[in-house]
Design an enzyme around this catalytic site. Structure first.
Site, mmCIF file in Angstrom:
data_model
loop_
_atom_site.group_PDB
_atom_site.id
_atom_site.type_symbol
_atom_site.label_atom_id
_atom_site.label_comp_id
_atom_site.label_asym_id
_atom_site.label_seq_id
_atom_site.Cartn_x
_atom_site.Cartn_y
_atom_site.Cartn_z
ATOM 1 N N SER A 216 0.858 -1.173 0.000
ATOM 2 C CA SER A 216 0.000 0.000 0.000
ATOM 3 C C SER A 216 0.894 1.222 0.000
ATOM 4 O O SER A 216 2.005 1.205 0.534
ATOM 5 C CB SER A 216 -0.905 -0.029 1.238
ATOM 6 O OG SER A 216 -0.679 1.094 2.045
ATOM 7 N N LYS A 217 0.382 2.280 -0.623
ATOM 8 C CA LYS A 217 1.210 3.483 -0.733
ATOM 9 C C LYS A 217 1.569 4.039 0.643
ATOM 10 O O LYS A 217 2.518 4.779 0.793
ATOM 11 C CB LYS A 217 0.497 4.543 -1.568
ATOM 12 C CG LYS A 217 0.455 4.151 -3.028
ATOM 13 C CD LYS A 217 -0.174 5.184 -3.929
ATOM 14 C CE LYS A 217 -0.306 4.552 -5.314
ATOM 15 N NZ LYS A 217 -1.167 5.287 -6.214
ATOM 16 N N ARG A 218 0.781 3.657 1.634
ATOM 17 C CA ARG A 218 1.045 4.172 2.983
ATOM 18 C C ARG A 218 2.085 3.335 3.740
ATOM 19 O O ARG A 218 2.502 3.706 4.815
ATOM 20 C CB ARG A 218 -0.269 4.221 3.776
ATOM 21 C CG ARG A 218 -1.205 5.308 3.298
ATOM 22 C CD ARG A 218 -2.549 5.235 3.989
ATOM 23 N NE ARG A 218 -3.276 4.019 3.620
ATOM 24 C CZ ARG A 218 -3.951 3.863 2.479
ATOM 25 N NH1 ARG A 218 -4.000 4.863 1.620
ATOM 26 N NH2 ARG A 218 -4.583 2.741 2.192
#
Ligand code: GLU
Length: 447
Positions: A216-218
């Site tokens: 995930s980009k996070r």
């Protein structure tokens, strides 16, 4: 097969992410392997999510990776425009056609003449398609609700625009991420409504982190934007190679492959069904292999900006080449040269207890004095230093570990490190002599 035409269709909502880069790269490989066309189309209809510079970042990062394309907003082409917001009239026209045929309907906003257009999903249709990656996938139209094709601001939704564009741009194969599988039945129904041929779909597996969780980009533990890799000094050829292995594997065991080899060997039948693991160590390893292949001149040129930025003084080009030459085998990305330099060439000279004990145990003072005296009248190159070490050995009868480790500790403070003559040449005569003197004084003071 018709002339292969594939596309990468990013939404300009941010920097180029590793997952998008993979979609782009696999489409590129597919096109180049089959001698087809590769198109970049910008899907900017989600207006609120678009970011300034998003398109440019996508394109420049793809270029950096070594991709090129045949049609795009910046290049033009026979099927343009290639930005969806510049094609609004086209979508309107096709939406009108479905309205006229009774296959879509208007939904008015309360107390307004503004309306959205919804697709009237047929009641009882099987939707079956052969996915290049997953084989046959089956859906039923009753799982799909009447969805909005054109919003009441006149802008189409992704699922409508993508079909119109893929059809008009004569796209033959659609390779994209697995998150679009559930969109595909909606899209297939639009193709049917117009009586158009459906392209072949291939949905690539998700990319997971080392804990097997979807990337995930996070996720702060994994660097995920191509630009960040570029800035750290990863080589584009290595990134290209690494990304090509995220969900595809060559038929031989050799995984270090040039772009040309990957294009030649690319085989959609070998796209993996299992999630692709983002293995940081593998990326570092691949990159280190590409770094090893660089000439010293190339590596020096690539390393210079990192050293300069870190404020490490580079006396001259010869010094720089000597430095990168001894560190080349230890680097997994170019920016690492700064840490490696600092690890081996600290400005502060300090000998740890264990290392100091080594000098005491080996009664190194005489060795250091002999070496220091020899150095005085000589040019300070790695070659002469090597000769001086040999002469010192002959004169003192000290060999092997007591010789090399003794000299290393007394000049660098460390028990281990890269080639001793080169390390000393890099440190420079003045520093080496002053450190030797300091160490000798300390040893003599204690004996
Ligand atoms: N704009 C879509 C995305 O970025 C493209 C999906 C597709 O390739 O159809 O996910």
């Amino acid at each position: 097969m018709n002339q292969v035409r594939v596309r990468y269709a990013p939404s300009p909502t941010g920097q180029l992410h590793i997952g998008n880069a993979r979609s782009a790269l696999f489409n590129y490989l597919f096109a180049r392997h089959f001698g087809g066309d590769f198109i970049v189309r910008i899907e900017d209809t989600d207006v609120l999510r678009n970011v300034v510079g998003g398109e440019e970042s996508q394109l420049s990062n793809l270029r950096w990776l070594g991709l090129d394309w045949d049609e795009s907003p910046d290049k033009g082409g026979p099927f343009g425009p290639y930005r969806q917001l510049e094609r609004l009239e086209t979508y309107q026209q096709y939406a009108q056609e479905l309205l006229d045929k009774g296959l879509a309907y208007k939904e008015f906003r309360e107390n307004s003449d503004k309306y959205a257009v919804r697709f009237k999903v047929p009641q009882d249709q099987e939707i079956v398609f052969k996915d290049i990656v997953r084989g046959e996938l089956r859906f039923h139209s009753k799982e799909v609700e009447d969805w909005v094709m054109i919003k009441d601001n006149g802008i189409p939704t992704y699922n409508f625009a993508v079909v119109i564009d893929d059809h008009l741009m004569k796209i033959t194969h659609v390779l994209r991420g697995e998150e679009h599988i559930t969109n595909t039945p909606k899209q297939v129904l639009i193709y049917r409504a117009f009586g158009w041929d459906v392209p072949e779909f291939g949905h690539m597996t998700i990319i997971v982190n080392e804990q097997k969780k979807k990337l995930s980009k996070r996720d702060k533990n994994v660097i995920q934007f191509i630009k960040e890799y570029q800035e750290m000094g990863y080589l584009p050829e290595a990134m290209f190679n690494f990304i090509s292995l995220l969900g595809w594997s060559p038929s031989t065991n050799e995984e270090i492959l040039t772009k040309e080899q990957i294009i030649e060997q690319f085989d959609p039948a070998r796209l993996n069904k299992a999630p692709a693991m983002f293995d940081k160590d593998k990326l570092a390893y691949i990159n280190s292999r590409y770094i090893k292949k660089l000439s010293v001149d190339e590596l020096a040129e690539k390393s210079r900006p990192f050293l300069e930025k870190a404020g490490i003084p580079i006396p001259d080009e010869a010094w720089l080449k000597l430095l990168v030459g001894i560190l080349q085998d230890r680097m997994s990305y170019i920016g690492q040269i700064v840490d490696l330099y600092r690890a081996f060439f600290h400005d502060e000279f300090h000998i740890e207890t264990e290392a100091y004990q080594f000098l005491i145990d080996n009664q190194s003072a005489m060795l250091l004095e002999t070496f220091a005296q020899k150095m005085v009248d000589h040019p300070f190159t790695a070659e002469t230093i090597e000769t001086l070490i040999k002469e010192t050995s002959v004169q003192t009868q000290i060999k092997g570990k007591p010789l090399f480790m003794g000299l290393r500790i007394a000049t660098t403070g460390d028990m281990h490190g890269p080639s001793l003559p080169i390390s000393l040449a890099l440190l420079g005569k003045e520093r080496v002599i002053s450190r030797l003197k300091q160490t000798i004084k300390q040893l003599r003071g204690e004996s």
